[in-house]
Scaffold this motif. Structure first.
Motif, PDB file in Angstrom:
ATOM      1  N   PHE A 171       0.833  -1.204   0.000  1.00 34.02           N
ATOM      2  CA  PHE A 171       0.000   0.000   0.000  1.00 34.02           C
ATOM      3  C   PHE A 171       0.866   1.251   0.000  1.00 34.02           C
ATOM      4  CE2 PHE A 171       0.781  -0.805   4.470  1.00 34.02           C
ATOM      5  CZ  PHE A 171       0.920   0.456   5.044  1.00 34.02           C
ATOM      6  N   PHE A 172       0.309   2.319  -0.544  1.00 36.76           N
ATOM      7  CA  PHE A 172       0.999   3.601  -0.643  1.00 36.76           C
ATOM      8  C   PHE A 172       0.144   4.694  -0.025  1.00 36.76           C
ATOM      9  CE2 PHE A 172       2.336   1.007  -4.229  1.00 36.76           C
ATOM     10  CZ  PHE A 172       3.715   1.178  -4.275  1.00 36.76           C
ATOM     11  N   LEU A 173       0.743   5.520   0.810  1.00 35.58           N
ATOM     12  CA  LEU A 173       0.082   6.712   1.332  1.00 35.58           C
ATOM     13  C   LEU A 173       0.815   7.913   0.762  1.00 35.58           C
ATOM     14  CD1 LEU A 173      -0.408   5.784   5.124  1.00 35.58           C
ATOM     15  CD2 LEU A 173      -1.880   5.250   3.160  1.00 35.58           C
ATOM     16  N   ALA A 174       0.158   8.633  -0.149  1.00 35.49           N
ATOM     17  CA  ALA A 174       0.784   9.776  -0.823  1.00 35.49           C
ATOM     18  C   ALA A 174       2.136   9.371  -1.398  1.00 35.49           C
ATOM     19  CB  ALA A 174       0.944  10.943   0.141  1.00 35.49           C
ATOM     20  N   SER A 175       2.150   8.283  -2.129  1.00 32.35           N
ATOM     21  CA  SER A 175       3.400   7.719  -2.608  1.00 32.35           C
ATOM     22  C   SER A 175       3.150   6.916  -3.886  1.00 32.35           C
ATOM     23  CB  SER A 175       4.018   6.831  -1.524  1.00 32.35           C
ATOM     24  OG  SER A 175       5.272   6.333  -1.932  1.00 32.35           O
ATOM     25  N   TYR A 176       4.251   6.398  -4.460  1.00 33.73           N
ATOM     26  CA  TYR A 176       4.167   5.618  -5.687  1.00 33.73           C
ATOM     27  C   TYR A 176       5.484   4.869  -5.868  1.00 33.73           C
ATOM     28  CZ  TYR A 176       6.523   9.943  -7.028  1.00 33.73           C
ATOM     29  OH  TYR A 176       7.362  11.030  -7.053  1.00 33.73           O
ATOM     30  N   PRO A 177       5.506   3.822  -6.684  1.00 38.12           N
ATOM     31  CA  PRO A 177       6.755   3.090  -6.887  1.00 38.12           C
ATOM     32  C   PRO A 177       7.638   3.742  -7.938  1.00 38.12           C
ATOM     33  CG  PRO A 177       5.007   2.064  -8.145  1.00 38.12           C
ATOM     34  CD  PRO A 177       4.367   3.189  -7.370  1.00 38.12           C
ATOM     35  N   LYS A 180      12.566   0.548  -9.739  1.00 37.47           N
ATOM     36  CA  LYS A 180      13.112  -0.559  -8.959  1.00 37.47           C
ATOM     37  C   LYS A 180      12.047  -1.229  -8.093  1.00 37.47           C
ATOM     38  CE  LYS A 180      17.840   1.247  -8.708  1.00 37.47           C
ATOM     39  NZ  LYS A 180      18.935   1.668  -7.795  1.00 37.47           N
ATOM     40  N   GLY A 181      10.919  -0.564  -7.930  1.00 38.12           N
ATOM     41  CA  GLY A 181       9.849  -1.131  -7.122  1.00 38.12           C
ATOM     42  C   GLY A 181       8.611  -1.426  -7.943  1.00 38.12           C
ATOM     43  N   SER A 182       8.787  -1.620  -9.233  1.00 34.06           N
ATOM     44  CA  SER A 182       7.656  -1.890 -10.114  1.00 34.06           C
ATOM     45  C   SER A 182       6.916  -3.156  -9.684  1.00 34.06           C
ATOM     46  CB  SER A 182       8.136  -2.045 -11.557  1.00 34.06           C
ATOM     47  OG  SER A 182       7.057  -2.336 -12.412  1.00 34.06           O
ATOM     48  N   ALA A 208       2.330   8.970 -13.664  1.00 34.84           N
ATOM     49  CA  ALA A 208       3.184   8.150 -14.529  1.00 34.84           C
ATOM     50  C   ALA A 208       3.456   6.782 -13.914  1.00 34.84           C
ATOM     51  CB  ALA A 208       4.497   8.880 -14.804  1.00 34.84           C
ATOM     52  N   ALA A 209       3.508   6.726 -12.584  1.00 37.72           N
ATOM     53  CA  ALA A 209       3.829   5.474 -11.885  1.00 37.72           C
ATOM     54  C   ALA A 209       2.690   4.455 -11.943  1.00 37.72           C
ATOM     55  CB  ALA A 209       4.187   5.765 -10.427  1.00 37.72           C
ATOM     56  N   ARG A 210       1.526   4.852 -12.406  1.00 36.76           N
ATOM     57  CA  ARG A 210       0.415   3.905 -12.529  1.00 36.76           C
ATOM     58  C   ARG A 210       0.779   2.737 -13.440  1.00 36.76           C
ATOM     59  NH1 ARG A 210      -5.157   5.806 -11.405  1.00 36.76           N
ATOM     60  NH2 ARG A 210      -5.059   7.847 -10.370  1.00 36.76           N
ATOM     61  N   THR A 211       1.656   2.996 -14.388  1.00 35.24           N
ATOM     62  CA  THR A 211       2.064   1.934 -15.310  1.00 35.24           C
ATOM     63  C   THR A 211       2.897   0.860 -14.612  1.00 35.24           C
ATOM     64  OG1 THR A 211       4.066   3.156 -15.973  1.00 35.24           O
ATOM     65  CG2 THR A 211       2.056   3.536 -17.244  1.00 35.24           C
TER      66      THR A 211
END
Length: 272
Positions: A171-177, A180-182, A208-211
């Motif tokens: 899970f992410f709180l105000a964050s994204y991968p 390296k964390g895809s 952009a990190a949604r991909t």
């Protein structure tokens, strides 16, 4: 006369060399001053973290009914009296003390989930990205999800991407991968929670990190929430004013996470 001319030329050459030496000395002095300023600024940045509010500190010293708190050198554990639910490993945001997430952890523990807030060196997850390993080693039969706030979420995702077989979700709180964390092909359940008034989150990179996330990732946005209120440490530089209270934002965060986790098993397959 020839000798006098030679003497004059030598004097002129010596003057030029001295001038160059002075110029180089000034340049080196400026570089040294800039390095000292930069080092001091970096030290100030690292050594002045966001601390917990009095209410957050109280959640550790005076735990809520039905919740036990253990404050160790490596993590802060919030354990419910009875639990048959998935555990949570939490990575703090950059420059935020782990105690600042105690109210969030307490609420999740009251819902039946054991929570482990990891303590990072200098309050930065990139100094110890594999901090979750010690928790997994100490609880081999417990199933865990992992996540974090802001920069903590980035490194939590990196750890999960390298230990997919040990994780039950991210899970992410105000964050994204990052790359390296895809987690796009991880097969893990993923939840991303953001806030509409977040002035710190870089929205272009977030989108952009949604991909790099699975197609079935669950997204939840807290209307009126900001970046700092995912924790309990007061205002954060660069953030926008929240239009809801910290408690309301925390309640929405907890409810969203608990609902998402309800179908995640609490024990690993090998323990069955």
């Amino acid at each position: 006369m020839f000798r006098r001319k030679t003497s004059g030329f030598g004097s002129y050459g010596g003057t030029r060399r001295k001038s160059r030496a002075r110029t180089i000395g000034k340049i080196l002095l400026v570089i040294l001053i800039l390095l000292v300023i930069a080092t001091g600024a970096a030290a100030w940045y690292v050594l002045t973290p966001y601390g917990p509010t009095p209410q957050a500190e109280q959640a550790i010293t005076t735990p809520a009914e039905g919740v036990t708190v253990k404050n160790t050198d490596q993590w802060i554990e919030f354990a419910p009296a009875k639990s048959s639910k998935v555990g949570i490993i939490f990575y703090q945001g950059a420059r935020v003390k782990p105690e600042a997430y105690s109210l969030l952890a307490q609420s999740l523990a009251k819902a039946g989930h054991p929570v482990y807030i990891v303590k990072m060196p200098f309050n930065f997850a990139f100094f110890k990205p594999d901090a979750a390993q010690a928790i997994l080693d100490n609880h081999p039969d417990q199933k865990f999800i992992i996540g974090g706030h802001s920069l903590g979420g980035v490194f939590a995702a990196r750890y999960a991407a390298e230990h997919i077989d040990r994780m039950a979700g991210v899970f992410f709180l105000a964050s994204y991968p990052d790359s390296k964390g895809s987690l796009g092909n991880s097969g893990l359940p993923v939840m991303s929670i953001s806030a509409s008034n977040d002035g710190v989150l870089q929205r272009d990179k977030y989108e952009a990190a949604r991909t790099m996330l699975p197609a079935n990732t669950v997204y939840y946005s807290i209307k009126g929430g900001d970046h700092a209120q995912f924790g309990s440490y007061g205002e954060q530089k660069g953030d926008k004013p929240a239009q809801i209270t910290e408690q309301e934002q925390r309640n929405q965060t907890v409810n969203a996470l608990v609902s998402w986790m309800k179908d995640i098993p609490a024990t690993s397959q090998k323990s069955k």
